[in-house]
Enzyme design. Structure first.
Site, mmCIF file in Angstrom:
data_model
loop_
_atom_site.group_PDB
_atom_site.id
_atom_site.type_symbol
_atom_site.label_atom_id
_atom_site.label_comp_id
_atom_site.label_asym_id
_atom_site.label_seq_id
_atom_site.Cartn_x
_atom_site.Cartn_y
_atom_site.Cartn_z
ATOM 1 N N GLU A 89 -53.248 10.924 0.299
ATOM 2 C CA GLU A 89 -53.704 9.682 1.106
ATOM 3 C C GLU A 89 -54.809 9.016 0.014
ATOM 4 O O GLU A 89 -55.857 9.749 0.003
ATOM 5 C CB GLU A 89 -53.945 9.581 2.709
ATOM 6 N N CYS A 215 -45.180 -4.103 14.452
ATOM 7 C CA CYS A 215 -45.495 -4.654 15.798
ATOM 8 C C CYS A 215 -44.946 -6.331 15.929
ATOM 9 O O CYS A 215 -45.740 -7.092 15.393
ATOM 10 C CB CYS A 215 -46.970 -4.742 15.960
ATOM 11 N N ALA A 361 -47.413 3.137 19.159
ATOM 12 C CA ALA A 361 -46.912 3.549 20.397
ATOM 13 C C ALA A 361 -45.563 4.578 19.980
ATOM 14 O O ALA A 361 -45.632 5.699 20.506
ATOM 15 C CB ALA A 361 -46.592 2.379 21.358
ATOM 16 N N CYS A 393 -45.141 -2.691 23.115
ATOM 17 C CA CYS A 393 -45.906 -3.853 22.608
ATOM 18 C C CYS A 393 -46.672 -4.552 23.638
ATOM 19 O O CYS A 393 -46.134 -5.131 24.487
ATOM 20 C CB CYS A 393 -44.845 -4.669 21.938
HETATM 21 P P1 FAD Z 1 -49.662 3.425 8.834
HETATM 22 O O1 FAD Z 1 -50.600 3.746 10.061
HETATM 23 O O2 FAD Z 1 -49.713 2.073 8.205
HETATM 24 O O3 FAD Z 1 -50.106 4.442 7.670
HETATM 25 C C1 FAD Z 1 -49.538 4.715 6.444
HETATM 26 C C2 FAD Z 1 -50.460 5.394 5.329
HETATM 27 O O4 FAD Z 1 -49.775 5.678 4.175
HETATM 28 C C3 FAD Z 1 -51.604 4.480 5.042
HETATM 29 O O5 FAD Z 1 -52.890 5.135 5.507
HETATM 30 C C4 FAD Z 1 -51.446 4.324 3.537
HETATM 31 O O6 FAD Z 1 -52.724 4.144 3.028
HETATM 32 C C5 FAD Z 1 -50.806 5.415 3.262
HETATM 33 N N1 FAD Z 1 -49.942 5.243 1.896
HETATM 34 C C6 FAD Z 1 -49.237 3.992 1.465
HETATM 35 N N2 FAD Z 1 -48.610 4.442 0.402
HETATM 36 C C7 FAD Z 1 -49.128 5.453 -0.035
HETATM 37 C C8 FAD Z 1 -48.788 6.161 -1.251
HETATM 38 N N3 FAD Z 1 -47.950 5.680 -2.309
HETATM 39 N N4 FAD Z 1 -49.357 7.497 -1.350
HETATM 40 C C9 FAD Z 1 -50.161 8.032 -0.224
HETATM 41 N N5 FAD Z 1 -50.382 7.415 0.782
HETATM 42 C C10 FAD Z 1 -49.867 6.002 0.941
HETATM 43 N N6 FAD Z 1 -48.896 -0.751 17.098
HETATM 44 C C11 FAD Z 1 -48.741 -0.417 18.640
HETATM 45 O O7 FAD Z 1 -48.613 0.786 19.065
HETATM 46 N N7 FAD Z 1 -49.563 -1.324 19.590
HETATM 47 C C12 FAD Z 1 -49.926 -2.664 18.949
HETATM 48 O O8 FAD Z 1 -50.592 -3.373 19.918
HETATM 49 C C13 FAD Z 1 -50.137 -2.798 17.426
HETATM 50 N N8 FAD Z 1 -50.604 -3.925 17.029
HETATM 51 C C14 FAD Z 1 -50.534 -4.461 15.707
HETATM 52 C C15 FAD Z 1 -50.907 -5.371 15.245
HETATM 53 C C16 FAD Z 1 -51.178 -5.350 13.994
HETATM 54 C C17 FAD Z 1 -51.774 -6.843 13.502
HETATM 55 C C18 FAD Z 1 -50.808 -4.553 13.121
HETATM 56 C C19 FAD Z 1 -50.969 -4.777 11.325
HETATM 57 C C20 FAD Z 1 -50.252 -3.524 13.478
HETATM 58 C C21 FAD Z 1 -49.985 -3.240 14.934
HETATM 59 N N9 FAD Z 1 -49.409 -2.116 15.324
HETATM 60 C C22 FAD Z 1 -49.547 -1.561 16.831
HETATM 61 C C23 FAD Z 1 -48.572 -1.316 14.292
HETATM 62 C C24 FAD Z 1 -49.093 -0.130 13.989
HETATM 63 O O9 FAD Z 1 -50.310 -0.107 13.596
HETATM 64 C C25 FAD Z 1 -48.236 0.745 13.061
HETATM 65 O O10 FAD Z 1 -46.979 0.673 13.586
HETATM 66 C C26 FAD Z 1 -48.727 2.261 12.763
HETATM 67 O O11 FAD Z 1 -49.890 2.198 12.321
HETATM 68 C C27 FAD Z 1 -47.715 2.921 11.905
HETATM 69 O O12 FAD Z 1 -48.098 4.102 11.569
HETATM 70 P P2 FAD Z 1 -47.755 4.702 10.173
HETATM 71 O O13 FAD Z 1 -48.129 6.063 9.902
HETATM 72 O O14 FAD Z 1 -46.097 4.624 10.113
HETATM 73 O O15 FAD Z 1 -48.084 3.594 9.053
HETATM 74 C C1 UQ1 Z 2 -49.541 4.121 23.332
HETATM 75 O O1 UQ1 Z 2 -49.055 5.129 23.373
HETATM 76 C C2 UQ1 Z 2 -49.856 3.731 22.044
HETATM 77 O O2 UQ1 Z 2 -50.312 4.747 21.252
HETATM 78 C C3 UQ1 Z 2 -51.473 5.336 21.147
HETATM 79 C C4 UQ1 Z 2 -50.181 2.316 21.833
HETATM 80 O O3 UQ1 Z 2 -50.768 2.203 20.630
HETATM 81 C C5 UQ1 Z 2 -51.778 1.735 20.144
HETATM 82 C C6 UQ1 Z 2 -49.996 1.307 22.724
HETATM 83 O O4 UQ1 Z 2 -50.358 0.201 22.385
HETATM 84 C C7 UQ1 Z 2 -49.308 1.808 23.872
HETATM 85 C C8 UQ1 Z 2 -49.307 0.583 24.751
HETATM 86 C C9 UQ1 Z 2 -48.894 2.934 24.201
HETATM 87 C C10 UQ1 Z 2 -48.350 3.362 25.478
HETATM 88 C C11 UQ1 Z 2 -49.255 3.753 26.569
HETATM 89 C C12 UQ1 Z 2 -49.413 3.715 27.783
HETATM 90 C C13 UQ1 Z 2 -50.140 4.411 28.646
HETATM 91 C C14 UQ1 Z 2 -48.349 2.782 28.317
#
Ligand code: FAD
Ligand code: UQ1
Length: 464
Positions: A89, A215, A361, A393
Site C-alpha cells: 500500500e 456507494c 458495508a 447504503c
Molecule cells: P478502498 O478502501 O478504496 O481501498 C483501496 C486501497 O488500495 C487504497 O488504500 C489504495 O491506496 C490502494 N491501492 C490502489 N491501487 C494500488 C496499487 N496499485 N498498489 C497498492 N495499493 C493500491 N460505503 C458504505 O458502506 N457506506 C457509505 O455510506 C459509503 N459512503 C461513501 C461515500 C463516498 C463519498 C465514497 C467515496 C465512498 C463511500 N462508501 C461508502 C464506499 C466505501 O468507502 C468503499 O466501498 C470501500 O472503501 C471499499 O473498500 P476497498 O478496500 O475495496 O477499497
Molecule cells: C456497515 O456494516 C458498514 O460497515 C462498517 C457501513 O459502512 C460504513 C455502513 O454504512 C452500514 C450501514 C453498515 C451496516 C450496519 C448496521 C448496524 C446496519
C-alpha cells in the site's frame, strides 16, 4: 496537486538493491491524489510496524490497505500469526471514505476521516510501502515499484476502484476554479462545502456517471444535504436543484426508490434521467451532458454549483492482468470470493466483479465470508459459506435524517432493524454519522465485524 501528475509517469531511477532503500522513515511524495482518490503515491520503500525487513516471499500478500485490505490482514494475521502477512500500500493514510458525504456538506471535518496507515496496519503484519505494478498469478508473484518481485502462497486483492475524472473534458484542471467540487476525492471534497457556502442563485447540479461507482447513493446524498443547507440559509428560493443521472431510475431497490421519489417531489428537485456529464467549462460555469437515449444530442446547463461524481473503473494493474474478467474487475466466485481460475487468489471489495453495490458495508459482510473461505482452502477443503450480496447504503436525506437501505444480490431489502427503514429517521442518522465510524475503526478494521447479519437475526426473533 491537481495536475494529474502521476508517479507512474515519472522517469524511474535505476533499480537499487532492495536493502539499500529500506527505511523506517516514510518519504513524502505528492503524487496523483486526485486520480486515485484515496491513494498517495510515494517513493518505493519498505515499512513495517516493527523492524524494517524485506522479504521475497510471504505466505499471505494483501494488495491494498483500504477497508478490505486492512480488515483481511487483521483476520489472516489471527489465523497464521506474525511475520507471515504483508500489505502492499503506497498511501501514508487510511481513509474512512463514507464520512466524506458529511465533510462535503460541512457536517464533519476532513481530518476525522483519516488515521495514519502505520496505526491501522495490525502489529505483526509487514507494510510494503509501494505500489503494485504487475500481477503474475501463474507464477504466484507480484511486481512492485522499482521492479522488485515478491512471491506468495495466497494472494488477497483489495485494490479498490479507480477514479477517472480525466474522462470528463475540462477535468481535473477545472477543480482549480470555484463552484465545483466532488465528495469522491480527498482533494476535492472540501471544495463541495466551499461551493455550497458560496451559493448565491442559479442551478445546483449533481451528477451520476455512466459507469459502475462506489456507494451509488452518495451522488444524491449530497444533493439532499445541499437542499437542506440552502433552506436553512434562506437561499433555496433562488436555487434550482438538478440531479442529472446516467441511470434510468433514482435507486436500484424499489422500496427505497419509492421513498426517494417522494422526497424529490416534496423538495422540488428536478431529476433528469439518462444524462451523462461529458464536459465542464469552468470559466463559463457550464456543464455539458450527453443524452444517452439520443446519440449526438447534448445539453448545456450553466451552474452556480456543480457536484461531480466521476466515472470509475477497475485499477489498471488489475485490468491489465490475468486475474481480470472481460470488463477488467477481479473475477471471483460470487458466493465464496475465491478467484474463478486461481484457487490461491481471492478478491474483496470495490475491485471485484461481485454483482452488488460497492460499499464498506458490503466489504464487512464479504470479510466474514472470505475468512471462512480461506480457512477451508488452507486445509484443502472446499469453501462452503455463501455470500448473499449484502450491502448497505445509508441515504442521508437531511442533516439529521437517514433512510437506511440494506439489500442483497436480488435487490431485495435485507433490513437489520425491526422497523420500516425506508422512512427518514434521526436514529439512523446518528448511526451513520457517529456510530459507524466507531464500529469501523475499532471492530471492522480489527477483523471483528462481519456486517449486521447476526444482529438482524436477533432483532427479528420477535417477528418469527
Ligand atoms: P478502498 O478502501 O478504496 O481501498 C483501496 C486501497 O488500495 C487504497 O488504500 C489504495 O491506496 C490502494 N491501492 C490502489 N491501487 C494500488 C496499487 N496499485 N498498489 C497498492 N495499493 C493500491 N460505503 C458504505 O458502506 N457506506 C457509505 O455510506 C459509503 N459512503 C461513501 C461515500 C463516498 C463519498 C465514497 C467515496 C465512498 C463511500 N462508501 C461508502 C464506499 C466505501 O468507502 C468503499 O466501498 C470501500 O472503501 C471499499 O473498500 P476497498 O478496500 O475495496 O477499497
Ligand atoms: C456497515 O456494516 C458498514 O460497515 C462498517 C457501513 O459502512 C460504513 C455502513 O454504512 C452500514 C450501514 C453498515 C451496516 C450496519 C448496521 C448496524 C446496519
Amino acid at each position: 496537486m491537481l495536475t494529474g501528475d502521476s508517479y507512474a509517469d515519472r522517469p524511474r531511477p535505476r533499480m537499487t538493491p532492495l536493502v539499500m532503500v529500506v527505511s523506517c522513515r516514510p518519504i513524502r511524495f505528492l503524487g496523483s491524489f486526485l486520480q486515485q482518490g484515496t491513494q498517495q503515491a510515494s517513493k518505493f520503500q519498505l515499512h513495517t510496524g516493527t523492524p524494517c525487513a524485506a522479504k521475497d516471499y510471504y505466505e499471505f500478500l494483501v494488495l491494498g490497505g483500504g477497508s478490505g485490505g486492512i480488515t483481511m490482514s487483521s483476520r489472516i494475521k489471527k489465523k497464521v500469526g506474525a511475520g507471515k502477512v504483508a500489505i502492499v500500500e503506497p498511501s501514508e493514510k487510511h481513509f474512512y471514505q463514507p464520512i466524506w458525504t458529511l465533510v462535503g456538506a460541512g457536517a464533519k471535518k476532513l481530518s476525522s476521516s483519516s488515521r495514519s496507515m502505520e496505526k491501522v496496519i495490525p502489529s505483526g503484519v509487514e507494510w510494503i510501502k509501494s505500489r503494485v505494478r504487475e500481477l503474475d498469478p501463474d507464477k504466484n508473484r507480484i511486481r512492485i515499484d522499482e521492479g522488485k518481485e515478491i512471491a506468495y502462497k495466497y494472494l488477497i486483492i483489495a485494490l479498490g476502484i479507480k477514479l477517472e475524472f480525466e474522462k470528463i473534458k475540462g477535468l481535473p484542471e477545472g477543480f482549480r476554479y470555484p463552484k465545483i467540487g466532488s465528495n469522491y476525492s480527498l482533494v476535492t471534497v472540501e471544495k463541495t462545502w466551499k461551493a455550497l457556502q458560496g451559493f448565491k442563485e442559479g442551478n445546483a447540479i449533481f451528477t451520476f456517471p455512466n459507469t459502475p461507482i462506489k456507494c451509488a447513493g452518495a451522488p444524491q446524498k449530497i444533493m439532499y444535504l445541499a437542499d437542506a443547507y440552502l433552506r436553512k440559509t434562506g437561499k433555496r428560493e433562488n436555487a434550482n436543484i438538478i440531479f442529472n443521472t446516467s441511470l434510468g431510475a433514482i435507486f436500484g431497490v424499489k422500496k427505497y426508490a419509492e421513498a426517494l421519489e417522494e422526497i424529490i417531489k416534496a423538495r422540488n428537485i428536478n431529476v433528469n434521467y439518462r444524462q451523462n456529464l461529458i464536459e465542464v467549462l469552468p470559466e463559463k460555469h457550464e456543464a455539458v451532458f450527453e443524452d444517452l437515449d439520443n446519440p449526438g444530442k447534448t445539453n448545456v446547463i450553466s451552474y452556480e454549483m456543480l457536484h461531480v461524481t466521476p466515472p470509475m473503473g477497475p485499477p489498471d494493474v488489475v485490468k491489465d492482468s490475468p486475474v481480470a474478467d472481460a470488463a477488467g474487475w477481479v473475477d471471483v466466485n460470487k458466493e465464496t470470493l475465491q478467484h474463478q481460475k486461481y484457487p490461491n487468489v481471492f478478491g474483496i471489495g470495490d475491485c471485484t466483479n461481485l454483482p452488488t453495490s460497492k460499499t464498506a458495508a458490503a466489504v464487512a459482510a464479504q470479510s466474514g465470508i472470505l475468512d471462512h473461505t480461506i480457512s477451508l482452502v488452507m486445509k484443502n477443503k472446499k469453501p462452503v459459506k455463501k455470500y448473499n450480496g449484502y450491502t448497505s447504503c445509508p441515504l442521508v436525506t437531511n442533516y439529521n435524517r437517514v433512510i437506511l437501505a440494506e439489500f442483497d444480490y436480488n435487490a431485495q431489502p435485507l433490513e437489520t432493524f425491526p422497523f420500516d427503514q425506508s422512512k427518514e429517521r434521526l436514529s439512523m442518522y446518528i448511526m451513520k454519522a457517529d456510530m459507524m465510524p466507531i464500529l469501523y475503526w475499532n471492530a471492522m478494521l480489527k477483523g471483528y465485524w462481519n456486517g449486521p447479519a447476526r444482529l438482524r437475526s436477533l432483532l427479528h426473533l420477535g417477528r418469527l
